[in-house]
Design an enzyme around this catalytic site. Structure first.
Site, PDB file in Angstrom:
ATOM      1  N   TRP A  37     -54.560  28.926  72.214  1.00 52.64           N
ATOM      2  CA  TRP A  37     -55.884  29.555  72.366  1.00 52.64           C
ATOM      3  C   TRP A  37     -56.962  28.812  71.597  1.00 52.64           C
ATOM      4  CZ3 TRP A  37     -58.288  33.604  74.806  1.00 52.64           C
ATOM      5  CH2 TRP A  37     -59.510  34.037  74.249  1.00 52.64           C
ATOM      6  N   ASP A  40     -64.537  29.874  69.675  1.00 51.84           N
ATOM      7  CA  ASP A  40     -65.809  29.291  69.228  1.00 51.84           C
ATOM      8  C   ASP A  40     -65.690  27.908  68.574  1.00 51.84           C
ATOM      9  OD1 ASP A  40     -66.037  32.029  69.575  1.00 51.84           O
ATOM     10  OD2 ASP A  40     -66.750  32.426  67.549  1.00 51.84           O
ATOM     11  N   GLN A  56     -62.091  27.823  66.631  1.00 53.74           N
ATOM     12  CA  GLN A  56     -61.244  29.008  66.501  1.00 53.74           C
ATOM     13  C   GLN A  56     -59.976  28.761  67.315  1.00 53.74           C
ATOM     14  OE1 GLN A  56     -62.662  32.561  65.024  1.00 53.74           O
ATOM     15  NE2 GLN A  56     -62.891  30.712  63.807  1.00 53.74           N
ATOM     16  N   SER A 101     -65.356  32.698  62.554  1.00 58.22           N
ATOM     17  CA  SER A 101     -66.320  31.596  62.703  1.00 58.22           C
ATOM     18  C   SER A 101     -67.201  31.357  61.488  1.00 58.22           C
ATOM     19  CB  SER A 101     -67.195  31.844  63.936  1.00 58.22           C
ATOM     20  OG  SER A 101     -66.419  31.608  65.075  1.00 58.22           O
ATOM     21  N   ARG A 160     -70.585  38.802  60.239  1.00 62.41           N
ATOM     22  CA  ARG A 160     -69.785  37.575  60.403  1.00 62.41           C
ATOM     23  C   ARG A 160     -70.606  36.384  60.889  1.00 62.41           C
ATOM     24  NH1 ARG A 160     -67.924  41.408  64.136  1.00 62.41           N
ATOM     25  NH2 ARG A 160     -68.360  40.936  66.321  1.00 62.41           N
ATOM     26  N   ASP A 161     -69.931  35.246  60.875  1.00 61.35           N
ATOM     27  CA  ASP A 161     -70.415  33.991  61.457  1.00 61.35           C
ATOM     28  C   ASP A 161     -71.550  33.343  60.665  1.00 61.35           C
ATOM     29  OD1 ASP A 161     -68.571  34.782  63.348  1.00 61.35           O
ATOM     30  OD2 ASP A 161     -70.075  35.578  64.724  1.00 61.35           O
ATOM     31  N   GLU A 221     -73.581  38.030  67.448  1.00 60.33           N
ATOM     32  CA  GLU A 221     -72.616  37.131  66.828  1.00 60.33           C
ATOM     33  C   GLU A 221     -73.202  35.722  66.758  1.00 60.33           C
ATOM     34  OE1 GLU A 221     -68.392  38.857  68.000  1.00 60.33           O
ATOM     35  OE2 GLU A 221     -69.271  37.843  69.715  1.00 60.33           O
TER      36      GLU A 221
HETATM   37  N1  DQQ Z   1     -65.425  34.864  67.598  1.00 62.82           N
HETATM   38  C1  DQQ Z   1     -65.010  34.870  66.222  1.00 62.82           C
HETATM   39  C2  DQQ Z   1     -65.999  35.702  65.492  1.00 62.82           C
HETATM   40  C3  DQQ Z   1     -67.182  35.637  66.374  1.00 62.82           C
HETATM   41  C4  DQQ Z   1     -66.580  35.676  67.745  1.00 62.82           C
HETATM   42  C5  DQQ Z   1     -63.594  35.401  66.140  1.00 62.82           C
HETATM   43  C6  DQQ Z   1     -67.486  35.154  68.832  1.00 62.82           C
HETATM   44  O1  DQQ Z   1     -66.255  35.185  64.187  1.00 62.82           O
HETATM   45  O2  DQQ Z   1     -68.076  36.678  66.133  1.00 62.82           O
HETATM   46  O3  DQQ Z   1     -62.695  34.540  66.796  1.00 62.82           O
HETATM   47  O4  DQQ Z   1     -66.767  34.730  69.950  1.00 62.82           O
END
Ligand code: DQQ
Length: 494
Positions: A37, A40, A56, A101, A160-161, A221
């Site tokens: 898999w 991001d 990711q 992310s 997040r992110d 996000e």
């Molecule tokens: N994917 C990540 C997160 C983000 C999301 C998790 C966006 O950090 O918000 O895999 O696709």
């Protein structure tokens, strides 16, 4: 199972599968993980002239779970070399449930990843002392334990992110968040040292009740802030529910250091109601360009991609620029021309009602530049991945009256578990009555740039037949005029 040293737990067979032609849907010149898999893009950074792409990654299968940071490096933005997995969850640590992310910065010579720990959602750091090859997590993690106190409850812990940059002698960071029932949020933080952060409050807040000109969802996000001098832009990925990631959009306007004052907005890369292009990250490149990669989601069932053993691809390297009116343009990076082979060109073709297959330009890994007169009745455009008996084909249609391009996928696949919804994109301006479609076809991926990237779309298609390779032209409901057509076969990057 023999072990691949770069990806512990993966066999050599997996690592080699990108180069194999056995899987007819596996892209040939878009980046994918060696197996399993990918979602991001993360941590984009240029270091000593090389471009690093983290992503990711789940080494345990083609599904979203146990998220690590995969890592690859490129000398030319086009060809990639796998590097060891950069981050893995630490049992008992703040990222025990995943390294989600984030971004990368050069902190006075120390490469530093700023990423999301889960759960609860937090901000963590990792540094490298061997030229970005291996990474050590900071003992102070998490450096931010969660959203500010007043948002703890109303955000539901969605925080997040981190996207970090340096300006005016300090570190700045935007974070994605939300207020339940109100809308998405972009929070601004500042820090002197990446370790101690102060929240400066929201710089932009969405309205979950507003659906026009498009819905910006319930949670924001992966925010990115881009500075074009006179104007700025925020790129945001809109989530409606945890299961439903919609599309990336942008807001242009002015960022005064405290608040973002918008004066325009649009979908960044179109892809229908369930978009394909999501969670992009932008790199301020050494040569002054803003380069961007996005995650191209799958458009087939989880059962299908788990059986295939891989899921998700990166978009092409894209260049983002801003027009005088604040509109963002997205175009393929010039470096992609290195992949061109076998050029074919057609000039001045008058198309009568019907279809015309171009036998000498068939294929599933193509770059196409088609220029049409916008004048014309009905609809006209290109046939892609067309079977000789027309059982399968994808149509990229120009609808002049509606000023739209529509990717029509209702016949794109004979499989019954794939998304065949149409993907429309607007035609914003014409260049002297011409509409130019710049198309990249890579097996199950289509990326299309309309009139110099003033609008663009990305989609997935999954033809089932080995002979669904035809490229053609069509006109329906009246004649049409093709000014020119350039087609290249593109080399594989693996
Ligand atoms: N994917 C990540 C997160 C983000 C999301 C998790 C966006 O950090 O918000 O895999 O696709």
């Amino acid at each position: 199972m023999d072990t691949n040293p770069l990806h512990p737990g993966l066999g050599e067979a997996h690592a080699l599968s990108r180069a194999s032609t056995a899987d007819a849907h596996r892209p040939r010149y878009h980046f994918t993980a060696p197996a399993n898999w990918l979602n991001d893009p993360n941590g984009l950074i240029q270091w000593q002239g090389r471009t690093h792409l983290f992503y990711q990654y789940n080494p345990n299968g083609a599904f979203h779970g146990t998220i690590h940071w995969g890592h690859a490096v490129s000398d030319d933005l086009v060809h990639w070399e796998d590097l060891p997995v950069a981050l893995a969850p630490t049992p008992g640590g703040p990222d025990a449930d995943g390294c989600w992310s984030g971004s990368a910065v050069n902190n006075q010579g120390t490469p530093t990843l700023v990423y999301s720990g889960v759960f609860p959602q937090s901000v963590c750091l990792a540094t490298s002392s061997d030229e970005l090859r291996t990474w050590q997590k900071h003992p102070n993690n998490p450096v931010i334990a969660g959203p500010p106190a007043d948002l703890q409850r109303t955000s539901g812990g969605h925080f997040r992110d981190p996207f970090v940059w340096r300006a005016d002698g300090q570190w700045r960071m935007v974070m994605g968040s939300k207020i339940e029932g109100v809308g998405g949020l972009v929070l601004l933080y500042t820090s002197p040292d990446l370790l101690h952060w102060e929240c400066q409050g929201p710089i932009l807040q969405g309205d979950v009740a507003q659906t026009e000109p498009f819905w910006t969802g319930a949670m924001w996000e992966c925010p990115n802030l881009l500075d074009f001098g006179r104007r700025q832009a925020l790129i945001i990925s809109a989530q409606s529910t945890a299961e439903d990631l919609m599309y990336a959009f942008y807001v242009s306007g002015r960022f005064d250091g405290q608040r973002f004052l918008p004066d325009g907005q649009d979908i960044l890369v179109h892809g229908g109601s369930q978009g394909t292009f999501y969670a992009p990250q932008v790199l301020a490149a050494d040569d002054g360009r803003y380069l961007m990669w996005g995650w191209l989601k799958e458009g087939r069932s989880q059962a299908s991609f788990m059986e295939a053993g891989w899921a998700g691809a990166m978009s092409l390297p894209l260049e983002v620029s801003m027009e005088m009116d604040g509109k963002l343009c997205v175009e393929p990076a010039a470096e992609l021309a290195a992949l061109r082979q076998d050029h074919r060109r057609w000039n001045s073709l008058d198309l009568a009602d019907g279809e015309l297959l171009l036998d000498s330009a068939a294929g599933d890994s193509l770059e196409i530049i088609a220029r049409f007169d916008l004048a014309g009745a009905g609809e006209f455009g290109l046939l892609l991945r067309a079977a000789p008996d027309s059982q399968e084909y994808t149509r990229l249609a120009i609808l002049p009256a509606e000023r739209r391009v529509v990717l029509q996928r209702d016949r794109a696949s004979l499989a019954d578990d794939v998304n065949t919804a149409p993907c429309p994109a607007p035609i914003y301006t014409t260049d002297n009555g011409t509409v130019t479609l710049h198309i990249f076809l890579d097996r199950s991926i289509l990326e299309v740039f309309v009139n110099g990237g003033r609008s663009s779309l990305a989609a997935r298609i999954y033809p089932t037949r080995a002979d669904s390779l035809g490229l053609g032209l069509f006109s329906q409901g009246g004649p049409a005029r093709l000014q020119s057509l350039d087609v290249w076969r593109l080399a594989t990057i693996w």
